[in-house]
Scaffold this motif. Structure first.
Motif, PDB file in Angstrom:
ATOM      1  N   ASP A 166      -1.830 -38.981 -42.965  1.00 30.24           N
ATOM      2  CA  ASP A 166      -1.046 -37.775 -42.600  1.00 30.24           C
ATOM      3  C   ASP A 166      -1.453 -37.154 -41.270  1.00 30.24           C
ATOM      4  O   ASP A 166      -0.852 -36.160 -40.868  1.00 30.24           O
ATOM      5  CB  ASP A 166      -1.136 -36.651 -43.643  1.00 30.24           C
ATOM      6  N   ASP A 224       0.249 -43.887 -41.532  1.00 28.08           N
ATOM      7  CA  ASP A 224       1.595 -43.348 -41.674  1.00 28.08           C
ATOM      8  C   ASP A 224       1.889 -42.359 -40.542  1.00 28.08           C
ATOM      9  O   ASP A 224       0.973 -41.914 -39.859  1.00 28.08           O
ATOM     10  CB  ASP A 224       1.745 -42.602 -43.013  1.00 28.08           C
ATOM     11  N   TRP A 226       3.534 -38.711 -40.457  1.00 28.90           N
ATOM     12  CA  TRP A 226       3.844 -37.672 -41.436  1.00 28.90           C
ATOM     13  C   TRP A 226       5.023 -36.827 -40.963  1.00 28.90           C
ATOM     14  O   TRP A 226       5.018 -36.310 -39.845  1.00 28.90           O
ATOM     15  CB  TRP A 226       2.603 -36.802 -41.616  1.00 28.90           C
ATOM     16  N   ASN A 265       5.815 -41.251 -43.718  1.00 28.58           N
ATOM     17  CA  ASN A 265       5.544 -40.510 -44.955  1.00 28.58           C
ATOM     18  C   ASN A 265       6.412 -39.252 -44.948  1.00 28.58           C
ATOM     19  O   ASN A 265       6.218 -38.351 -44.125  1.00 28.58           O
ATOM     20  CB  ASN A 265       4.073 -40.112 -45.045  1.00 28.58           C
ATOM     21  N   VAL A 288       7.303 -43.730 -47.400  1.00 25.95           N
ATOM     22  CA  VAL A 288       6.744 -43.103 -48.599  1.00 25.95           C
ATOM     23  C   VAL A 288       7.526 -41.823 -48.861  1.00 25.95           C
ATOM     24  O   VAL A 288       7.687 -40.994 -47.953  1.00 25.95           O
ATOM     25  CB  VAL A 288       5.249 -42.743 -48.393  1.00 25.95           C
ATOM     26  N   GLU A 290       7.297 -38.502 -50.537  1.00 28.86           N
ATOM     27  CA  GLU A 290       6.254 -37.628 -51.103  1.00 28.86           C
ATOM     28  C   GLU A 290       6.893 -36.351 -51.623  1.00 28.86           C
ATOM     29  O   GLU A 290       7.374 -35.532 -50.837  1.00 28.86           O
ATOM     30  CB  GLU A 290       5.209 -37.297 -50.029  1.00 28.86           C
TER      31      GLU A 290
END
Lengths: 369, 208
Positions: A166, A224, A226, A265, A288, A290
């Motif tokens: 992140d 990743d 973020w 992400n 991803v 989240e």
């Protein structure tokens, strides 16, 4: 196992989960900052203004958790600069707020509609740089030592055996524009001057992608990129407007990450259930999703389970109010039901006043102990 | 009755709403009647929101148009000047300065016929108690975006009870981390997930 071996093992677990493969254990990657400060006995006032104090807190937090695949950062201490991502001023602990009151965005109308013309004429980067200094009053001279010591602190975290997840990020244009204009005013702007907003978004997204690529090229082991997307929630806009002003640009930014081989992400606050089918357009194993728990994680699994890794979603309220047993059971159930392609995490950030035993319960669930 | 104005308001046709209000003013239609047409249009906006045809940005836009139209009428109808349902008091609890959610709720409540008293952010218990004594609302709203403020809401609600002000008063809570368990923990009556739910709950309780 040496710290370096642990570091590689943890990296591999996260990478496998993102590719929807089965790692040897479910990765546990919480989002946390202020919680570590509390654990380490560092005041939030120090945490937010001192790189050294915040580094101490992150290092302490990682070791306290122990069996965790990654932490978010190795240091903080950036104070007012946190507001840059949302074009907002900050109220900080120890300054406007009490020593241990959480830092908060102080949203004000700092941008006018004329600023859209300024961006169109002079570009986004020039506008943003001026905005940070003259409207957010960010003191870059004061921040310089923080950014200077940052890479060393990151390396110390890696040497301890913990990757960082992140900490490479990309701003989403709706976040900064609606932060600067205020959310309500930006929503009105979209209706009153749609063509101009589109032109501005085109420019902002191009600048964001360029910035992200430059940062990524210099990053060590980026897991990743973020994205924070609270203000782009599909429940805030009609489908037609969301497709035109949000999805088009979100997809463009995500695809730029995929192009350079770094997963996106998507840190999703609020309820994105209506938008889940759109994410099926993205290549398998490259992103991803989240969720903080507001978007039902089981719906995410149903729609996107065969497409992208899911991360979440032990909710903040649960970490504060529930028992450790409740958190353990919930986490175990998630691990069982989500299957491979899952990263156990807090729903949004672990709150400052989370019960430590509840956080440990997530660790225990992920490690199977 | 101006069907044209009601429909323009419901369709969020800003230009048409403003030109129609001006036309009605020139025809000497009473300001309160014009406000009633606008509120009928707002009612349709609320219905479309419930049916998921409209979303938050449409609610915000409707409030913006409503306020602009109210300005043409010399402020009549703006900020609850024509309170159809009574007074709604709202603020963000102390130690929390988040105001986006609160502002959305107060804006939407104002343009739906409630007299809104906005206490601001970082509101202490005393200020809630003073406002309840002064305005005698049937419903109040407490907003919070931080889990660290849960105990503050709990303390505030307990103090309102201790002051003997809870009878016939409904306390709504809302904000990102707030859920049913939070509602039970702090002793509130209801969690509102969005602005329209606050409107609907308050309308039912305050008598539609």
């Amino acid at each position: 196992m040496t710290n370096q071996e642990m570091y590689q093992l943890r990296l591999d677990r996260i990478k496998k989960a993102i590719k929807l493969e089965k790692p040897d254990k479910t990765p546990f990657v919480p989002v946390a900052d202020s919680f570590y400060a509390k654990l380490a006995g560092v005041t939030l006032a120090d945490f937010i203004t001192s790189a050294e104090a915040s580094h101490k807190a992150f290092m302490y937090g990682a070791q306290w958790l122990g069996d965790v695949e990654a932490v978010s950062f190795s240091y903080s201490g950036i104070g007012d600069f946190m507001g840059a991502f949302f074009f907002s001023k900050m109220k900080l602990p120890g300054r406007e707020l009490g020593e241990n009151v959480l830092w908060q965005f102080d949203e004000q109308e700092l941008m006018s509609t004329e600023d859209y013309d300024t961006i169109l004429k002079g570009g986004f980067r020039a506008f943003a740089e001026d905005f940070y200094v003259n409207r957010l009053h960010i003191d870059f001279e004061k921040l310089a030592p923080v950014f200077e010591v940052g890479p060393q602190y990151d390396q110390e975290m890696r040497d301890l055996g913990y990757p960082m997840y992140d900490n490479l990020n990309m701003t989403f244009p709706i976040d900064c524009l609606s932060g600067g204009r205020t959310m309500a005013k930006f929503m009105v702007d979209i209706r009153r001057m749609p063509e101009k907003i589109i032109e501005v978004l085109d420019i902002v997204v191009k600048a964001n992608i360029e910035d992200m690529k430059n940062m990524a090229a210099a990053w060590v082991d980026p897991l990743d990129v973020w994205f924070s997307m609270g203000r782009a929630c599909p429940d805030f806009y009609s489908t037609k407007i969301w497709e035109k002003f949000v999805w088009k640009y979100l997809k463009e930014e995500i695809e730029a990450c995929i192009e350079i081989g770094i997963p996106a992400n998507l840190h999703i606050d609020a309820n994105w259930e209506r938008a889940l089918p759109y994410f099926k357009e993205l290549p398998k194993g490259t992103c991803v999703f989240e969720t903080d728990g507001t978007t039902d994680i089981y719906k995410v699994k149903e729609v996107l389970g065969d497409k992208m890794c899911i991360k979440g979603d032990v909710q903040a309220a649960k970490l504060v109010l529930a028992t450790a047993e409740d958190v353990y059971k919930y986490s175990c159930q998630l691990i069982k039901d989500m299957g491979p392609g899952f990263i156990l995490s807090s729903g949004c950030s672990i709150p400052y006043n989370a019960k430590p035993e509840n956080v440990k319960a997530m660790v225990a669930a992920a490690s199977g102990k | 009755m101006s069907k044209k104005l009601i429909e323009a308001m419901a369709d969020l046709d800003e230009d048409l709403v403003l030109s129609e209000v001006k036309a009605l003013i020139s025809q000497n239609v009473l300001a309160l009647d014009i406000i009633a047409y606008l509120q009928e249009g707002m009612g349709i906006v609320g219905k479309r929101f419930e049916e998921k045809e409209y979303f938050l940005s449409e609610l915000i836009m409707s409030a913006e148009i409503f306020n602009e139209a109210s300005q043409l009428l010399g402020g009549v109808g703006g900020a609850g000047a024509t309170s159809k349902y009574g007074t709604f008091v709202m603020g963000t609890i102390y130690d929390d300065i988040h105001d986006i959610g609160k502002n959305i709720v107060t804006t939407v409540m104002s343009s739906n016929g409630f007299n809104v008293v906005d206490l601001g952010v970082d509101v202490c218990t005393e200020k809630y108690i003073d406002a309840i004594k002064e305005y005698k609302p049937k419903v109040i709203g407490i907003s919070c975006l931080l889990t660290t403020a849960f105990d503050n809401i709990k303390e505030c609600i307990q103090s309102i009870e201790k002051a003997g002000l809870r009878k016939d008063l409904k306390i709504l809570i809302g904000g990102g981390p707030v859920d049913e368990a939070t509602c039970k923990y702090v002793g509130a009556d209801h969690v509102c997930k969005n602005a329209q739910e606050t409107v609907e709950y308050s309308k039912k309780y305050m008598g539609e």
